[in-house]
Design an enzyme around this catalytic site. Structure first.
Site: not given
Length: 405
Positions: A80, A173
């Site tokens: 991400d 994350e």
């Protein structure tokens, strides 16, 4: 193929995480890159490559004959990108850097100024990978994925001896949830490295302790014409709360091991206001002081305006990995050797942030962090270089080789 070419492919996939969704993964679009990586891993010969229902990608490479008794080494990165800035419609470009300012976008006059980013001088003579200045690049942490898979491709092509290699790519994350549902037993590694740091040669094994705080203020609305001694303006109380925090403990006034209170968001009206903070400190006791200080301010304001006016909710996010890395310091010693084998000198500084590795270390998988060659993360001036990514790939291969000895 080289690591930077993989990066150019990955950054075009929109994987911005969503801290408001409450789902795992936080955004369905993260599966787009996950599935692409699974296909790429299978093409490399990783037969057990897979993505689970929560968008965690796993795969492994069996040990070569004679290395079955070597430790199983994990390599981890996240898919991400930060919700702080758009990661959609990324248009990467490569610029041969000769010094001075970098014009990212002539039409919109977007310039990365050397005076503002002095680290650019390290890149002179190298091929700069950046964007057109309208989005972030996504090297955090798609460069880490690219470096890991490039190292895997070269390792398998060279048929070099190695122990079992375990690969893991995580969602979310950037919103502090990347390790929440990570399957450590299924991953199968004895220890691991995240590849999610700064410059090539960086070794990170000390990070912030982190918490998030939500401050909710309940006001009392009265017509402003007759508000004297009756109105409690929630927005004004919110500003009073914020100004009670120390000015010299903000991100823009701190460095090194100095912690901070960071006001990330605020909104409100007369009746209700909310403040969103993140709290950070390398020292757990100092972080606890920051938590207690926020509650003390709330108690004071509740005494001034009435019980229940100010509510503080604090949630711990991650902890300093140092305590969990110390018993496994071979990870740092091996990384130092690997960096020097690549012709660099290791740089070890406390991380003013966190990584999946911090949470994973506390979950039982010791996991320090390696560099990706990237700079200026979370903004339009995010960049890396072709050469630095090559060097990071070499470092990962050196670590694999050292653990096979």
């Amino acid at each position: 193929m080289r690591a930077y070419e993989r990066l150019l492919n990955y950054v075009r996939v929109h994987t911005t995480s969503d801290e408001t969704s409450g789902t795992h993964p936080s955004a369905e679009r993260e599966f787009d890159l996950a599935r692409q990586l699974v296909e790429e891993m299978k093409a490399l010969g990783i037969e057990d490559a897979r993505v689970d229902e929560h968008c965690y990608v796993y795969g492994s490479i069996p040990a070569t004959p004679g290395c079955e008794d070597k430790p199983a080494l994990g390599l981890i990165a996240h898919m991400d990108t930060t919700p702080d800035m758009t990661g959609k419609d990324v248009k990467p470009q490569i610029i041969h850097y000769t010094g001075g300012d970098v014009v990212l976008n002539r039409e919109q006059n977007i310039v990365m100024e050397a005076a503002q980013f002095p680290e650019l001088q390290k890149f002179v003579g190298q091929e700069l990978v950046c964007t057109d200045g309208t989005t972030l690049l996504g090297a955090d942490d798609k460069a880490g994925i690219a470096i890991i898979l490039q190292a895997v491709e070269e390792l398998l092509a060279e048929k070099a001896p190695h122990g079992k290699i375990c690969l893991g790519f995580t969602p979310d994350e950037e919103i502090g949830e990347g390790a929440d549902l990570f399957d450590i037993p299924g991953f199968g590694a004895d220890f691991a490295y995240t590849v999610d740091g700064g410059d090539a040669g960086d070794i990170e094994y000390e990070n912030f302790n982190a918490a998030a705080a939500t401050v909710t203020i309940h006001g009392f609305s009265v017509h402003p014409g007759s508000a004297k001694d009756a109105m409690i303006n929630a927005s004004n109380v919110a500003m009073e709360f914020h100004t009670a925090l120390p000015i010299m403990a903000r991100p823009e006034t701190t460095e090194g091991r100095q912690g901070f209170y960071h006001l990330c968001q605020m909104y409100g009206d007369v009746t209700t206001a909310k403040l969103g903070y993140i709290l950070r400190d390398h020292d757990a006791a100092k972080l606890q002081f920051k938590k207690d200080n926020m509650q003390d301010i709330a108690d004071y304001l509740n005494g001034k305006y009435g019980a229940g006016t100010v509510e503080v909710e604090i949630k711990d996010s991650y902890r300093n990995m140092l305590e969990k890395i110390k018993p496994h310091f071979h990870l740092i010693e091996t990384a130092r050797k690997a960096v020097r084998m690549a012709g660099l000198e290791p740089v070890e500084v406390p991380v003013r942030g966190g990584t999946d590795g911090a949470t994973l270390s506390w979950m039982g998988l010791p996991c320090p962090n390696l560099g990706t060659g990237g700079f200026n993360f979370h903004g339009v001036c995010e960049c890396t270089t072709v050469e630095r990514m090559d060097r990071c790939t070499e470092i990962v291969l050196n670590i694999i080789s050292l653990y096979a000895e």
